[in-house]
Write a protein that holds these residues in place. Structure first.
Motif, short mmCIF file in Angstrom:
data_model
loop_
_atom_site.label_atom_id
_atom_site.label_comp_id
_atom_site.label_asym_id
_atom_site.label_seq_id
_atom_site.Cartn_x
_atom_site.Cartn_y
_atom_site.Cartn_z
N ALA A 1 0.82 -1.21 0.00
CA ALA A 1 0.00 0.00 0.00
C ALA A 1 0.86 1.26 0.00
CB ALA A 1 -0.93 0.00 1.22
N GLU A 2 2.04 1.18 0.63
CA GLU A 2 2.96 2.33 0.69
C GLU A 2 3.77 2.49 -0.60
OE1 GLU A 2 5.35 1.57 4.11
OE2 GLU A 2 3.63 1.61 5.50
N GLY A 3 3.67 1.53 -1.52
CA GLY A 3 4.40 1.62 -2.77
C GLY A 3 5.84 1.15 -2.69
N LYS A 4 6.25 0.62 -1.57
CA LYS A 4 7.63 0.15 -1.41
C LYS A 4 7.83 -1.25 -1.98
CE LYS A 4 8.43 3.13 2.54
NZ LYS A 4 8.69 3.23 4.00
N VAL A 5 6.75 -1.98 -2.13
CA VAL A 5 6.76 -3.32 -2.71
C VAL A 5 5.62 -3.40 -3.70
CG1 VAL A 5 6.40 -5.77 -2.21
CG2 VAL A 5 7.79 -4.38 -0.66
N ARG A 6 5.86 -4.04 -4.85
CA ARG A 6 4.80 -4.16 -5.85
C ARG A 6 4.04 -5.48 -5.71
NH1 ARG A 6 7.01 -4.15 -11.40
NH2 ARG A 6 4.82 -3.92 -12.02
N TYR A 7 4.76 -6.59 -5.56
CA TYR A 7 4.13 -7.92 -5.50
C TYR A 7 4.78 -8.73 -4.39
CZ TYR A 7 2.45 -6.60 -10.15
OH TYR A 7 1.85 -5.94 -11.19
N LEU A 8 4.02 -9.70 -3.87
CA LEU A 8 4.50 -10.52 -2.76
C LEU A 8 4.71 -11.96 -3.19
CD1 LEU A 8 2.23 -9.22 0.15
CD2 LEU A 8 4.50 -8.40 -0.56
N GLY A 9 5.69 -12.60 -2.56
CA GLY A 9 5.97 -14.00 -2.83
C GLY A 9 6.36 -14.74 -1.57
N MET A 10 6.49 -16.05 -1.70
CA MET A 10 6.93 -16.91 -0.59
C MET A 10 7.94 -17.90 -1.16
SD MET A 10 3.25 -17.75 1.23
CE MET A 10 3.88 -18.12 2.88
N SER A 11 8.91 -18.27 -0.33
CA SER A 11 9.90 -19.25 -0.74
C SER A 11 9.71 -20.53 0.08
CB SER A 11 11.32 -18.71 -0.53
OG SER A 11 12.28 -19.66 -0.94
N GLU A 12 9.42 -21.61 -0.61
CA GLU A 12 9.23 -22.93 -0.03
C GLU A 12 8.26 -22.95 1.16
OE1 GLU A 12 12.73 -25.33 0.37
OE2 GLU A 12 12.86 -25.36 -1.81
N PRO A 13 7.07 -22.42 0.96
CA PRO A 13 6.08 -22.47 2.05
C PRO A 13 5.39 -23.83 2.10
CG PRO A 13 5.08 -21.49 0.13
CD PRO A 13 6.52 -21.77 -0.24
N GLY A 14 4.82 -24.14 3.25
CA GLY A 14 3.89 -25.25 3.32
C GLY A 14 2.58 -24.84 2.65
N ILE A 15 1.82 -25.81 2.22
CA ILE A 15 0.59 -25.50 1.49
C ILE A 15 -0.40 -24.73 2.35
CG2 ILE A 15 -1.40 -26.51 0.32
CD1 ILE A 15 1.24 -26.64 -1.24
N ASP A 16 -0.54 -25.10 3.62
CA ASP A 16 -1.48 -24.40 4.49
C ASP A 16 -1.07 -22.94 4.67
OD1 ASP A 16 -3.70 -24.33 6.52
OD2 ASP A 16 -2.01 -23.88 7.84
N SER A 17 0.21 -22.70 4.90
CA SER A 17 0.69 -21.33 5.07
C SER A 17 0.49 -20.53 3.79
CB SER A 17 2.16 -21.32 5.46
OG SER A 17 2.33 -21.83 6.77
N LEU A 18 0.72 -21.16 2.65
CA LEU A 18 0.52 -20.49 1.37
C LEU A 18 -0.93 -20.04 1.22
CD1 LEU A 18 1.37 -19.65 -1.50
CD2 LEU A 18 0.96 -22.02 -2.21
N ARG A 19 -1.85 -20.92 1.51
CA ARG A 19 -3.27 -20.56 1.38
C ARG A 19 -3.64 -19.43 2.34
NH1 ARG A 19 -6.33 -23.87 -1.70
NH2 ARG A 19 -5.61 -25.98 -2.19
N ARG A 20 -3.13 -19.50 3.55
CA ARG A 20 -3.47 -18.48 4.55
C ARG A 20 -2.88 -17.12 4.17
NH1 ARG A 20 -0.96 -21.28 9.44
NH2 ARG A 20 -1.21 -19.22 10.43
N ALA A 21 -1.65 -17.12 3.68
CA ALA A 21 -1.03 -15.86 3.26
C ALA A 21 -1.77 -15.28 2.07
CB ALA A 21 0.44 -16.10 2.92
N HIS A 22 -2.14 -16.13 1.12
CA HIS A 22 -2.82 -15.69 -0.10
C HIS A 22 -4.18 -15.08 0.23
CE1 HIS A 22 -3.41 -15.64 -4.43
NE2 HIS A 22 -4.56 -16.28 -4.31
N ALA A 23 -4.78 -15.54 1.34
CA ALA A 23 -6.07 -14.99 1.75
C ALA A 23 -5.92 -13.58 2.32
CB ALA A 23 -6.72 -15.90 2.79
N VAL A 24 -4.73 -13.25 2.83
CA VAL A 24 -4.47 -11.91 3.36
C VAL A 24 -4.14 -10.95 2.24
CG1 VAL A 24 -2.95 -10.53 4.84
CG2 VAL A 24 -3.69 -12.82 5.58
N HIS A 25 -3.26 -11.40 1.32
CA HIS A 25 -2.86 -10.58 0.17
C HIS A 25 -2.45 -11.53 -0.95
CE1 HIS A 25 -0.59 -7.91 -2.45
NE2 HIS A 25 -1.17 -6.91 -1.84
N PRO A 26 -2.86 -11.27 -2.19
CA PRO A 26 -2.52 -12.19 -3.27
C PRO A 26 -1.01 -12.45 -3.37
CG PRO A 26 -4.13 -10.58 -4.01
CD PRO A 26 -3.69 -10.14 -2.65
#
Length: 332
Positions: free
Chosen positions: A145-170
Motif C-alpha cells: 500500500a505504501e508503494g515500497k513493494v509491488r508484488y509478494l511471494g513466498m519461498s518454499e512455504p507449506g501449502i497451508d501457510s501459502l493458502r493463509r497468506a494468499h487470503a491476506v494478500h494475493p
C-alpha cells in the motif's frame, strides 16, 4: 527472449537470473567485474527477472552489488529479494527469523542496499512457524500500500501457510527448488499454485550445478562452497548422481545440445507459469544457458528424459547444518 506471467499480471523473461552466484560466499570465489558484465549482458539479452536476498553474500554483499551495478538500468528489470533468514558465517548455519515487527526494517534496509525506492517482488524467504503468517503478510500488505513493494511471494512455504497468506494478500510467485534432480513440487505444490493463480520461480534449476557436469568429486567444489555440506553432493550419492548426469549428457549430445540446455529446456516445458533462475556468473555461462529457451522438446524427447532421470537426485537437499531450510513448512 520470450516472456511469461507470474500471478495474474507480472510479466518476466522466461529465464531469469539467480544473482546469488554473482557474489562470493556460497559457491566459492567470484570475479566481481565479470559478474557485473554478465548482469549487464543478461539485461541486454532480454533477461528481466533478477533475484537476490538479504542473506546472499557476506554482509549483504549481493544486494549491495546489484545496487551498484544496476544504476540507471534499475527500471529495466523485475527486481526480487527476500527477508527472513539469518546466515551465521562462523558456523555456516541458517536461522529462520522474520518476526512481523522486523519486516519493515528488513525492507527498508534492502531498499537502501539496492538503491531503489521499490522492490518489484518481495519474498518471505522461509515461513517461521513461531509467527502467524497472517501477521507477517498483514505487514507486507502495508508495504504494498505504501508503494515500497509491488508484488509478494513466498519461498518454499507449506501449502497451508501459502493458502493463509494468499487470503491476506494475493501471492504472485512461490520460489521453490525445482529441477530434474528435485521433482517434489510436482506432487502437491504445482497443482495448488495453478488453483490459486500463482507462478513458480525455480531456484537450483541445474541441481545446484551438478547438472552442468563440472562437478564429479567432492574436491571439485571450491573451498568454502556450501554444497560440500549437502548429502546429495557427498560420497556415493554424488557418484551416482554424476552417473545420471552422464546419461543425460549422452541424450543431450544426440539432440545437438548440452545437459545444461536440456535441463533448462525441460523446466520450460513444465508450464507457462514456470520460470527458472539459474545462477550465471560469467558471460560464457549466460550465453550458453539462454540458448535453452530456443529448444523445442517433443514428446519422444521428454519421455527419454524421464527414462534417464526417473526419480531425481539421490540424497537429501539439506544437511544437518541447514535443517531449518527443510523444516515442516518446506514444500520440497
Amino acid at each position: 527472449m520470450q516472456t511469461r506471467v507470474l500471478g495474474t499480471e507480472l510479466t518476466v523473461s522466461a529465464v531469469g537470473l539467480g544473482a546469488m552466484a554473482l557474489s562470493e560466499q556460497n559457491y566459492g570465489p567470484v570475479d566481481e567485474a565479470e559478474a557485473v558484465r554478465t548482469l549487464h549482458e543478461a539485461i541486454d539479452g532480454g533477461v528481466t527477472l533478477v533475484d537476490t536476498a538479504e542473506t546472499y553474500g557476506h554482509d549483504h554483499a549481493n544486494e549491495l552489488l546489484l545496487g551498484r551495478a544496476l544504476g540507471h538500468r534499475r527500471d529495466h528489470v523485475v527486481l526480487s529479494t527476500k527477508f527472513g533468514l539469518e546466515f551465521d558465517a562462523r558456523t555456516k548455519s541458517i536461522r529462520v527469523a522474520g518476526a512481523p515487527d522486523t519486516v519493515k526494517a528488513s525492507c527498508e534496509a534492502s531498499l537502501r542496499r539496492l538503491r531503489t525506492d521499490h522492490i518489484d517482488l518481495y519474498y518471505q524467504h522461509r515461513v517461521n512457524p513461531a509467527y502467524p503468517v497472517e501477521d507477517v503478510f498483514g505487514v507486507l500488505s502495508e508495504l504494498v500500500a505504501e508503494g515500497k513493494v509491488r508484488y509478494l511471494g513466498m519461498s518454499e512455504p507449506g501449502i497451508d501457510s501459502l493458502r493463509r497468506a494468499h487470503a491476506v494478500h494475493p501471492i504472485t510467485a512461490v520460489q521453490n527448488e525445482y529441477s530434474l534432480f528435485t521433482r517434489d513440487p510436482e506432487t502437491e505444490l504445482l497443482p495448488v499454485l495453478r488453483e490459486l493463480g500463482i507462478g513458480l520461480v525455480c531456484f537450483g534449476p541445474l541441481g545446484r550445478g551438478v547438472l552442468t557436469g563440472r562437478f564429479r568429486t567432492e574436491e571439485d567444489f571450491p573451498a568454502g562452497d556450501f554444497r560440500r555440506l549437502l548429502p546429495r553432493f557427498q560420497g556415493e550419492n554424488l557418484r551416482r548422481n554424476v552417473a545420471l548426469v552422464d546419461r543425460l549428457g549422452e541424450l543431450a549430445s544426440g539432440l545437438g545440445c548440452t545437459s545444461v540446455q536440456l535441463a533448462l529446456a525441460w523446466l520450460l516445458t513444465r508450464g507457462p507459469d514456470v520460470v527458472p533462475i539459474p545462477g550465471m556468473e560469467t558471460r560464457e555461462r549466460l550465453r550458453h544457458n539462454l540458448h535453452a529457451a530456443d529448444l523445442e522438446l517433443g514428446a519422444a524427447t521428454l519421455a527419454a528424459i524421464e527414462e534417464v532421470i526417473p526419480t531425481g537426485a539421490l540424497g537429501s537437499r539439506y544437511g544437518a547444518r541447514f535443517d531449518e531450510l527443510s523444516n515442516a513448512e518446506s514444500a520440497g
